[in-house]
Design a protein around this motif. Structure first.
Motif, PDB file in Angstrom:
ATOM      1  N   MET A   1       1.083  -1.528   0.344  1.00 24.40           N
ATOM      2  CA  MET A   1      -0.319   0.071  -0.270  1.00 24.40           C
ATOM      3  C   MET A   1       1.112   1.582   0.100  1.00 24.40           C
ATOM      4  O   MET A   1       0.252   2.443  -0.697  1.00 24.40           O
ATOM      5  N   ARG A   2       2.308   1.338   0.793  1.00 20.56           N
ATOM      6  CA  ARG A   2       3.147   2.164   0.571  1.00 20.56           C
ATOM      7  C   ARG A   2       3.160   2.724  -0.939  1.00 20.56           C
ATOM      8  O   ARG A   2       3.884   3.846  -0.829  1.00 20.56           O
ATOM      9  N   PHE A   3       3.677   1.841  -1.158  1.00 24.49           N
ATOM     10  CA  PHE A   3       4.639   2.044  -2.961  1.00 24.49           C
ATOM     11  C   PHE A   3       3.274   2.548  -3.558  1.00 24.49           C
ATOM     12  O   PHE A   3       3.526   3.332  -4.321  1.00 24.49           O
ATOM     13  N   ILE A   4       2.157   2.660  -3.629  1.00 25.17           N
ATOM     14  CA  ILE A   4       1.076   2.858  -4.339  1.00 25.17           C
ATOM     15  C   ILE A   4       1.073   4.058  -4.277  1.00 25.17           C
ATOM     16  O   ILE A   4       0.620   5.258  -4.360  1.00 25.17           O
ATOM     17  N   ALA A   5       1.030   4.610  -2.745  1.00 24.25           N
ATOM     18  CA  ALA A   5       1.123   5.727  -2.343  1.00 24.25           C
ATOM     19  C   ALA A   5       1.251   6.409  -2.693  1.00 24.25           C
ATOM     20  O   ALA A   5       1.507   7.668  -2.551  1.00 24.25           O
ATOM     21  N   THR A   6       2.853   6.183  -2.677  1.00 25.37           N
ATOM     22  CA  THR A   6       3.609   7.093  -2.821  1.00 25.37           C
ATOM     23  C   THR A   6       4.376   6.994  -4.568  1.00 25.37           C
ATOM     24  O   THR A   6       3.742   7.933  -5.587  1.00 25.37           O
ATOM     25  N   TYR A   7       5.105   5.898  -4.629  1.00 21.74           N
ATOM     26  CA  TYR A   7       5.736   5.961  -6.047  1.00 21.74           C
ATOM     27  C   TYR A   7       4.854   5.553  -7.276  1.00 21.74           C
ATOM     28  O   TYR A   7       5.080   5.963  -8.176  1.00 21.74           O
ATOM     29  N   GLY A   8       3.717   4.718  -6.487  1.00 25.10           N
ATOM     30  CA  GLY A   8       2.599   4.366  -7.273  1.00 25.10           C
ATOM     31  C   GLY A   8       1.686   5.958  -8.242  1.00 25.10           C
ATOM     32  O   GLY A   8       2.366   6.248  -9.541  1.00 25.10           O
ATOM     33  N   LEU A   9       2.074   6.202  -7.011  1.00 21.22           N
ATOM     34  CA  LEU A   9       1.205   8.498  -7.515  1.00 21.22           C
ATOM     35  C   LEU A   9       1.634   9.088  -8.727  1.00 21.22           C
ATOM     36  O   LEU A   9       1.576   9.825  -9.324  1.00 21.22           O
ATOM     37  N   VAL A  10       3.260   8.832  -8.241  1.00 21.44           N
ATOM     38  CA  VAL A  10       4.362   9.544  -8.442  1.00 21.44           C
ATOM     39  C   VAL A  10       4.335   8.522 -10.374  1.00 21.44           C
ATOM     40  O   VAL A  10       4.173   9.625 -11.426  1.00 21.44           O
ATOM     41  N   MET A  40       3.872  13.256  -3.019  1.00 22.88           N
ATOM     42  CA  MET A  40       4.949  13.472  -2.746  1.00 22.88           C
ATOM     43  C   MET A  40       4.750  14.032  -1.122  1.00 22.88           C
ATOM     44  O   MET A  40       5.539  14.386  -0.483  1.00 22.88           O
ATOM     45  N   ILE A  41       3.306  14.312  -1.450  1.00 19.46           N
ATOM     46  CA  ILE A  41       2.932  14.757   0.106  1.00 19.46           C
ATOM     47  C   ILE A  41       3.545  13.417   1.407  1.00 19.46           C
ATOM     48  O   ILE A  41       3.810  13.949   2.641  1.00 19.46           O
ATOM     49  N   VAL A  42       2.199  12.473   0.511  1.00 18.70           N
ATOM     50  CA  VAL A  42       2.290  11.415   1.192  1.00 18.70           C
ATOM     51  C   VAL A  42       3.935  10.759   1.459  1.00 18.70           C
ATOM     52  O   VAL A  42       4.294  10.148   3.085  1.00 18.70           O
ATOM     53  N   SER A  43       4.787  10.443   0.455  1.00 20.30           N
ATOM     54  CA  SER A  43       5.636  10.400   0.675  1.00 20.30           C
ATOM     55  C   SER A  43       7.022  11.317   1.563  1.00 20.30           C
ATOM     56  O   SER A  43       7.527  10.380   2.741  1.00 20.30           O
TER      57      SER A  43
END
Length: 76
Positions: A1-10, A40-43
């Motif tokens: 989930m963390r990957f999708i919320a950060t790098y996935g959105l980017v 980027m904000i979630v990251s």
């Protein structure tokens, strides 16, 4: 989930940005900017919460915000 919320959105925002010249729709740039900003904000939040040292976290957050500013400047 963390990957999708950060790098996935980017990554999804970059795909929208690369496809935008083909379809010539300006709303794709807007969606790209919004997705990149959210990513980027979630990251930055994840960097802050998982950092062992807050100084290292600040370096990561500052670099994320610089990347966000450069991206938003580039799509203008």
């Amino acid at each position: 989930m963390r990957f999708i919320a950060t790098y996935g959105l980017v990554a999804l925002s970059l795909i929208f940005l690369l496809v935008e010249p083909i379809f010539e729709k300006t709303w794709m740039k807007v969606i790209s900017g919004v997705l990149f900003s959210i990513g980027m904000i979630v990251s930055s939040v994840f960097i802050w919460l998982n950092a062992s040292s807050k100084w290292k976290a600040m370096l990561g957050i500052i670099s994320s915000m610089i990347a966000l500013a450069i991206f938003l400047w580039a799509i203008n």
